[in-house]
Design a protein around this motif. Structure first.
Motif, mmCIF file in Angstrom:
data_model
loop_
_atom_site.group_PDB
_atom_site.id
_atom_site.type_symbol
_atom_site.label_atom_id
_atom_site.label_comp_id
_atom_site.label_asym_id
_atom_site.label_seq_id
_atom_site.Cartn_x
_atom_site.Cartn_y
_atom_site.Cartn_z
ATOM 1 N N SER A 69 0.751 -1.304 0.003
ATOM 2 C CA SER A 69 -0.095 -0.038 0.074
ATOM 3 C C SER A 69 0.958 1.286 0.002
ATOM 4 O O SER A 69 1.959 1.223 0.367
ATOM 5 N N ARG A 115 -8.787 -7.673 11.257
ATOM 6 C CA ARG A 115 -9.908 -6.947 10.882
ATOM 7 C C ARG A 115 -11.392 -7.897 10.984
ATOM 8 O O ARG A 115 -11.345 -8.960 11.057
ATOM 9 N N ARG A 143 -7.921 1.267 12.520
ATOM 10 C CA ARG A 143 -7.966 1.195 11.265
ATOM 11 C C ARG A 143 -9.520 1.217 10.859
ATOM 12 O O ARG A 143 -10.045 0.154 11.252
ATOM 13 N N GLY A 159 -11.621 0.582 6.890
ATOM 14 C CA GLY A 159 -11.400 0.534 5.429
ATOM 15 C C GLY A 159 -12.551 -0.442 5.214
ATOM 16 O O GLY A 159 -13.358 -0.811 5.421
ATOM 17 N N ARG A 207 -7.843 -1.847 -1.577
ATOM 18 C CA ARG A 207 -8.450 -1.665 -0.235
ATOM 19 C C ARG A 207 -7.867 -0.434 0.181
ATOM 20 O O ARG A 207 -6.983 0.164 0.354
ATOM 21 N N PRO A 208 -9.009 0.736 0.120
ATOM 22 C CA PRO A 208 -8.892 2.036 0.745
ATOM 23 C C PRO A 208 -8.899 1.915 2.337
ATOM 24 O O PRO A 208 -9.671 1.248 2.727
ATOM 25 N N GLU A 209 -8.094 2.644 2.968
ATOM 26 C CA GLU A 209 -7.886 2.549 4.377
ATOM 27 C C GLU A 209 -7.507 3.746 5.036
ATOM 28 O O GLU A 209 -6.564 4.196 4.811
ATOM 29 N N LEU A 210 -7.865 3.863 6.263
ATOM 30 C CA LEU A 210 -7.365 5.004 7.177
ATOM 31 C C LEU A 210 -6.864 4.100 8.530
ATOM 32 O O LEU A 210 -7.658 3.402 8.989
ATOM 33 N N LEU A 231 -3.868 7.827 5.242
ATOM 34 C CA LEU A 231 -4.993 7.252 4.246
ATOM 35 C C LEU A 231 -4.180 6.963 2.921
ATOM 36 O O LEU A 231 -3.810 7.419 2.303
ATOM 37 N N ALA A 258 -4.228 3.664 0.004
ATOM 38 C CA ALA A 258 -4.705 2.417 -1.179
ATOM 39 C C ALA A 258 -3.851 1.172 -1.070
ATOM 40 O O ALA A 258 -2.728 1.480 -1.341
#
Length: 210
Positions: A35, A104, A164, A166, A178-181, A202, A204
């Motif tokens: 990422s 997750r 996290r 996403g 996978r967009p993720e914060l 932030l 991807a």
């Protein structure tokens, strides 16, 4: 001795996940990925300069890179290991790293997975965003140098915890995005008064299913 201790703290999560992978006979899918995102890593410490206490903060951004490997233990629960680091472009530096485990939970439904039908070459694939919430933990460590400053080097290590949020989206039968914060911060430093380390991004990710 300090270098050996830090090496053990870094490779520890990978050894733990390898053992979990080996025992996960029911895991449906294994993934590897990478990422890139916006954010960065930072280190802060209160130090005395000319007899006066000063809060010194250094950061490496605006970029964050990471690599990861993960597997699933149910339709809604995944576990992985990752290594991430922030980087600064002018001049290029990348001294702070975060290495650890993450989990997750897909709270709106099962995670998208490629499942091969038994006895055939067909694959069932559901294309949809699957939202997840996750927790992470591991070891943050490193050093940031600014040779022109009165305090040229800040270094340290500590145990971190993070959160996290996403979503996974499959683009094909074996790969997806996978967009993720993410946010990580240390809470158990290596010594009293040691710097605290943080990471925010932030990002991807692209993943590939093995």
């Amino acid at each position: 001795m300090a270098a050996i201790k830090q090496l053990k703290l870094t490779v520890g999560p990978f050894i733990i996940l390898f053992a979990l992978f080996a025992s996960a006979a029911q895991a449906r899918e294994y993934r590897i990925g990478a990422s890139m995102g916006f954010g960065g890593t930072g280190i802060a410490k209160v130090v005395k300069v000319n007899g006066t206490s000063n809060a010194i903060e250094r950061s490496e951004g605006p970029g964050v890179l990471s690599i990861f490997a993960e597997t699933f233990y149910s339709d809604k629960i995944g576990l992985g290991v990752e290594h991430s680091r922030g980087f600064r472009l002018g001049p290029f530096t990348s001294g702070l790293t975060f290495t650890g485990l993450y989990g997750r939970y897909y709270f709106f439904g099962p995670a998208p997975q490629a499942i091969n039908s038994e006895g055939t070459e067909s694959t069932i694939l559901y294309k949809r965003y699957a939202m997840f919430l996750g927790l992470s933990g591991g070891v943050g460590q490193g050093k940031v140098s600014r040779n022109a400053d009165q305090v040229p080097n800040l270094s340290g290590s500590g145990v971190y915890m993070g959160i996290r949020l996403g979503a996974d989206y499959p683009l094909g039968d074996r790969w997806g995005i996978r967009p993720e914060l993410i946010y990580n911060t240390t809470f158990m430093e290596s010594e009293v008064g040691a710097p605290s380390l943080t990471e925010f991004a932030l990002q991807a990710a692209f993943y590939w299913s093995l």
